[in-house]
Design an enzyme around this catalytic site. Structure first.
Site, PDB file in Angstrom:
ATOM      1  N   CYS A 130      -5.380   8.138   9.507  1.00 55.91           N
ATOM      2  CA  CYS A 130      -5.641   7.525  10.807  1.00 55.91           C
ATOM      3  C   CYS A 130      -5.221   8.468  11.924  1.00 55.91           C
ATOM      4  O   CYS A 130      -4.214   9.179  11.818  1.00 55.91           O
ATOM      5  CB  CYS A 130      -4.851   6.217  10.939  1.00 55.91           C
ATOM      6  SG  CYS A 130      -5.528   4.875   9.958  1.00 55.91           S
ATOM      7  N   ARG A 173       0.514  14.385  13.581  1.00 56.46           N
ATOM      8  CA  ARG A 173       0.869  14.245  12.177  1.00 56.46           C
ATOM      9  C   ARG A 173       0.933  15.585  11.426  1.00 56.46           C
ATOM     10  O   ARG A 173       0.202  15.816  10.447  1.00 56.46           O
ATOM     11  CB  ARG A 173      -0.081  13.268  11.476  1.00 56.46           C
ATOM     12  CG  ARG A 173      -0.211  11.964  12.208  1.00 56.46           C
ATOM     13  CD  ARG A 173      -0.953  10.906  11.426  1.00 56.46           C
ATOM     14  NE  ARG A 173      -0.085  10.207  10.506  1.00 56.46           N
ATOM     15  CZ  ARG A 173      -0.459   9.201   9.739  1.00 56.46           C
ATOM     16  NH1 ARG A 173      -1.697   8.778   9.781  1.00 56.46           N
ATOM     17  NH2 ARG A 173       0.379   8.598   8.935  1.00 56.46           N
ATOM     18  N   PRO A 174       1.801  16.487  11.873  1.00 54.30           N
ATOM     19  CA  PRO A 174       1.925  17.770  11.166  1.00 54.30           C
ATOM     20  C   PRO A 174       2.556  17.586   9.790  1.00 54.30           C
ATOM     21  O   PRO A 174       3.089  16.513   9.474  1.00 54.30           O
ATOM     22  CB  PRO A 174       2.857  18.590  12.074  1.00 54.30           C
ATOM     23  CG  PRO A 174       3.614  17.591  12.868  1.00 54.30           C
ATOM     24  CD  PRO A 174       2.765  16.354  12.977  1.00 54.30           C
ATOM     25  N   ILE A 175       2.505  18.646   8.962  1.00 50.90           N
ATOM     26  CA  ILE A 175       3.131  18.575   7.633  1.00 50.90           C
ATOM     27  C   ILE A 175       4.154  19.697   7.473  1.00 50.90           C
ATOM     28  O   ILE A 175       4.463  20.119   6.362  1.00 50.90           O
ATOM     29  CB  ILE A 175       2.078  18.579   6.493  1.00 50.90           C
ATOM     30  CG1 ILE A 175       1.021  19.652   6.729  1.00 50.90           C
ATOM     31  CG2 ILE A 175       1.458  17.234   6.299  1.00 50.90           C
ATOM     32  CD1 ILE A 175       0.021  19.778   5.572  1.00 50.90           C
ATOM     33  N   ASP A 176       4.692  20.149   8.605  1.00 53.19           N
ATOM     34  CA  ASP A 176       5.652  21.263   8.564  1.00 53.19           C
ATOM     35  C   ASP A 176       6.913  20.913   7.768  1.00 53.19           C
ATOM     36  O   ASP A 176       7.464  21.758   7.049  1.00 53.19           O
ATOM     37  CB  ASP A 176       6.025  21.700   9.987  1.00 53.19           C
ATOM     38  CG  ASP A 176       6.524  20.528  10.837  1.00 53.19           C
ATOM     39  OD1 ASP A 176       5.974  19.416  10.702  1.00 53.19           O
ATOM     40  OD2 ASP A 176       7.468  20.713  11.624  1.00 53.19           O
ATOM     41  N   LEU A 177       7.383  19.668   7.853  1.00 58.62           N
ATOM     42  CA  LEU A 177       8.614  19.293   7.138  1.00 58.62           C
ATOM     43  C   LEU A 177       8.400  19.351   5.627  1.00 58.62           C
ATOM     44  O   LEU A 177       9.295  19.728   4.874  1.00 58.62           O
ATOM     45  CB  LEU A 177       9.063  17.884   7.540  1.00 58.62           C
ATOM     46  CG  LEU A 177       9.499  17.720   8.996  1.00 58.62           C
ATOM     47  CD1 LEU A 177       9.800  16.250   9.308  1.00 58.62           C
ATOM     48  CD2 LEU A 177      10.740  18.564   9.279  1.00 58.62           C
ATOM     49  N   ASP A 188       4.400   0.600  12.282  1.00 59.27           N
ATOM     50  CA  ASP A 188       3.190  -0.044  11.761  1.00 59.27           C
ATOM     51  C   ASP A 188       3.037  -1.478  12.258  1.00 59.27           C
ATOM     52  O   ASP A 188       1.968  -2.076  12.082  1.00 59.27           O
ATOM     53  CB  ASP A 188       3.181  -0.008  10.226  1.00 59.27           C
ATOM     54  CG  ASP A 188       2.881   1.386   9.692  1.00 59.27           C
ATOM     55  OD1 ASP A 188       2.545   2.268  10.492  1.00 59.27           O
ATOM     56  OD2 ASP A 188       2.990   1.594   8.468  1.00 59.27           O
ATOM     57  N   ARG A 209      -3.924  10.433   4.696  1.00 56.83           N
ATOM     58  CA  ARG A 209      -2.699  11.206   4.923  1.00 56.83           C
ATOM     59  C   ARG A 209      -1.824  11.262   3.668  1.00 56.83           C
ATOM     60  O   ARG A 209      -1.218  12.286   3.359  1.00 56.83           O
ATOM     61  CB  ARG A 209      -1.961  10.527   6.083  1.00 56.83           C
ATOM     62  CG  ARG A 209      -0.537  10.911   6.270  1.00 56.83           C
ATOM     63  CD  ARG A 209      -0.389  12.144   7.089  1.00 56.83           C
ATOM     64  NE  ARG A 209       1.000  12.458   7.329  1.00 56.83           N
ATOM     65  CZ  ARG A 209       1.409  13.536   7.937  1.00 56.83           C
ATOM     66  NH1 ARG A 209       0.543  14.406   8.384  1.00 56.83           N
ATOM     67  NH2 ARG A 209       2.676  13.758   8.116  1.00 56.83           N
ATOM     68  N   ARG A 263      -8.695  -0.085   4.527  1.00 58.31           N
ATOM     69  CA  ARG A 263      -7.783   0.914   3.945  1.00 58.31           C
ATOM     70  C   ARG A 263      -6.461   0.280   3.527  1.00 58.31           C
ATOM     71  O   ARG A 263      -5.796   0.781   2.627  1.00 58.31           O
ATOM     72  CB  ARG A 263      -7.453   2.000   4.981  1.00 58.31           C
ATOM     73  CG  ARG A 263      -8.630   2.766   5.470  1.00 58.31           C
ATOM     74  CD  ARG A 263      -8.175   3.784   6.441  1.00 58.31           C
ATOM     75  NE  ARG A 263      -7.398   4.772   5.693  1.00 58.31           N
ATOM     76  CZ  ARG A 263      -7.343   6.048   5.976  1.00 58.31           C
ATOM     77  NH1 ARG A 263      -8.013   6.509   7.012  1.00 58.31           N
ATOM     78  NH2 ARG A 263      -6.636   6.862   5.265  1.00 58.31           N
ATOM     79  N   ILE A 265       7.610   6.912  17.259  1.00 56.77           N
ATOM     80  CA  ILE A 265       7.277   7.630  16.014  1.00 56.77           C
ATOM     81  C   ILE A 265       5.992   8.461  16.156  1.00 56.77           C
ATOM     82  O   ILE A 265       5.965   9.627  15.811  1.00 56.77           O
ATOM     83  CB  ILE A 265       7.133   6.650  14.818  1.00 56.77           C
ATOM     84  CG1 ILE A 265       8.365   5.742  14.716  1.00 56.77           C
ATOM     85  CG2 ILE A 265       6.909   7.413  13.503  1.00 56.77           C
ATOM     86  CD1 ILE A 265       9.660   6.416  14.363  1.00 56.77           C
ATOM     87  N   LYS A 318       0.834  -1.212   0.000  1.00 58.47           N
ATOM     88  CA  LYS A 318       0.000   0.000   0.000  1.00 58.47           C
ATOM     89  C   LYS A 318       0.865   1.257   0.000  1.00 58.47           C
ATOM     90  O   LYS A 318       0.647   2.173  -0.792  1.00 58.47           O
ATOM     91  CB  LYS A 318      -0.888  -0.004   1.249  1.00 58.47           C
ATOM     92  CG  LYS A 318      -1.554   1.328   1.543  1.00 58.47           C
ATOM     93  CD  LYS A 318      -2.417   1.278   2.770  1.00 58.47           C
ATOM     94  CE  LYS A 318      -1.758   1.698   4.043  1.00 58.47           C
ATOM     95  NZ  LYS A 318      -1.596   3.141   4.277  1.00 58.47           N
ATOM     96  N   ASN A 319       1.859   1.293   0.884  1.00 61.95           N
ATOM     97  CA  ASN A 319       2.629   2.531   1.059  1.00 61.95           C
ATOM     98  C   ASN A 319       3.593   2.807  -0.089  1.00 61.95           C
ATOM     99  O   ASN A 319       4.228   3.862  -0.126  1.00 61.95           O
ATOM    100  CB  ASN A 319       3.367   2.525   2.402  1.00 61.95           C
ATOM    101  CG  ASN A 319       2.397   2.703   3.561  1.00 61.95           C
ATOM    102  OD1 ASN A 319       1.218   2.975   3.348  1.00 61.95           O
ATOM    103  ND2 ASN A 319       2.890   2.532   4.775  1.00 61.95           N
TER     104      ASN A 319
END
Ligand code: UD1
Length: 417
Positions: A116, A121-125, A305, A92, A397, A327, A22-23
């Site tokens: 999920c 789970r920020p997206i700053d990076l 995971d 995500r 999912r 994580i 999936k990933n």
């Protein structure tokens, strides 16, 4: 929402083919937007997250056809660079469309992604990296508008080896002027798979799978066909199912070298593992041993995971296992559900202490995220009596034909929609 009803206490056995990852499939499908030429992706698993990705591709104006595990995407006549909010919030990984759209159209309009609930789970990076590449970011009414006619190669040091941010930088740099260097890049096998797909289209990416990745911008990308690698987390899930039921299982189309740190845990708890290049056989003892201390880490460390799955194994092992989740900050919600089944788990911030009990008891439990759903289903397989797992849309999912596959190897799981 749907639920599983699981009759516990049955031995499993036989052989099973592991689905495509999936990933890997998700960023590769998003990457077809950057390629701008027809691509055929094989071994795409049948999952709701893949369906959501295909919906985004269609909303952008791509031609998409699916036939079994093969998906063809032609983004040649794509007209949009604006992802509808409801699709963006489905998962995500929709954030990787940002880099792909920038490479293709020089513009992307998105809202914050969903996914999920396992932490902030920020997206700053991602944004930090885009700015380094010369992208201008503005926010209007909760939507983020990213613009850059052509990204400029840059040296980007990530403060954490984020998988998604590494993928986004690669995608945004495919046609940059000069060379982009990612320092402290994520090293996950899915990054290597994405780079191999893109290189098969003519991209020049080197170092994928190592901490420093180089992307040399190219003028053009070309059509390709590519086969997605096997899903390492799905492989570990079926291994866990075999481990907790004292079973013997052969997995086919698996990449044992991608799961080395997890294999070590299986061996520590008494399972016998025999591998060849793309097969893995697990033979589990009647009762597992505890696994000492397990710390989730970026690859090649123990994957977050698999943390919920290992907790299920530790629940009925002899002795105490300590799990440290490094994580995500909210990834122990399955502990309370396992305790409903008679487990003895205490959670203190990012540490879970699991004292193994003789047996789990069937109970009504609820999945709060994808991997937790898988772990609770596996717990139901070894529990005494009947277990119901609610919220199985999370499981859909990430797992293709999950209960059908488990039933095929001897489980008794009924789906109630
Ligand atoms: C990917 C995987 C997910 C896996 C995770 C970690 C996909 C689709 N999902 O998620 O299954 O659990 O890697 O192996 O591939 N972070 C920030 N700022 C950012 C980005 C990340 O602080 O801009 C933090 C996250 O909150 C988290 C950590 O970094 O604590 C790891 O996140 P990341 O590696 O980005 O995971 P994802 O790509 O979201």
């Amino acid at each position: 929402m749907g639920r599983f009803i699981i009759e516990g206490g049955r031995k499993l056995g036989g052989r099973l083919r592991v689905q495509g990852a999936k990933n890997s499939a998700l960023p590769i499908l998003a990457a077809t937007v950057a390629v701008g030429r027809p691509c055929v992706i094989h071994n795409c698993p049948s999952l709701t997250d893949i369906n959501s990705t295909l919906e985004i591709l269609k909303a952008l104006g791509c031609e998409v056809h699916r036939s079994g595990g093969s998906v063809s995407v032609d983004s040649g006549r794509m007209i949009m660079n604006d992802i509808p909010d409801e699709l963006m919030r489905e998962m995500r990984s929709s954030i990787v469309f940002l880099g792909a759209l920038l490479t293709r159209t020089g513009e992307a309009h998105i809202c914050a992604p969903g996914g999920c609930d396992i932490g902030m789970r920020p997206i700053d990076l991602h944004f930090f990296a885009m700015e380094k590449l010369g992208v201008s970011l503005t926010e209007e009414y909760g939507r983020i508008c990213c613009k850059c006619a052509k990204t400029k190669g840059a040296k980007i040091t990530l403060s954490f080896p984020s998988v998604g941010a590494t993928e986004n930088i690669i995608l945004a740099s495919l046609r940059c002027s000069g060379v982009t260097t990612i320092i402290n890049a994520a090293r996950e096998p899915e990054i290597v798979d994405l780079a191999m797909f893109l290189n098969s289209c003519g991209a020049r990416i080197s170092g994928a799978g190592e901490s420093t990745v180089y992307i040399e911008g190219v003028e053009r990308l070309y059509p390709t066909q590519y086969t997605v690698m096997p899903d390492r987390i799905a492989a570990c899930t079926f291994m866990t199912a075999a481990a907790v039921t004292g079973s013997d299982l052969l997995l086919e189309e698996v990449a044992p070298n991608h799961i080395a740190p997890v294999l070590q845990c299986f061996e520590t708890c008494g399972c016998k593992i025999v591998t060849s290049s793309n097969r893995l056989r697990i033979t589990a003892p009647d009762r597992l041993n505890s696994m000492g201390t397990i710390r989730t880490m970026p690859y090649p460390g123990f994957p977050t995971d698999c943390q919920s799955l290992i907790m299920t194994m530790a629940s009925t092992a002899v002795g105490t296992t300590v799990i440290c989740e490094n994580i995500f900050e909210n990834r122990f919600r399955h502990a309370a559900e396992l305790n409903r089944m008679g487990a003895d788990i205490s959670v203190h911030d990012k540490i879970a202490v699991v004292n193994g009990v003789d047996r789990l008891q069937g109970a009504a439990v609820c999945a709060h995220d994808l991997r937790a759903g898988a772990a609770l289903t596996v717990a139901g397989l070894c529990a005494q009596g009947c277990t119901t797992v609610d919220n199985i849309h999370f499981i859909d999912r990430g797992y293709e034909f999950f209960e059908k596959n488990l039933n095929y190897i001897g489980a008794k799981i009924k789906r109630i929609d």
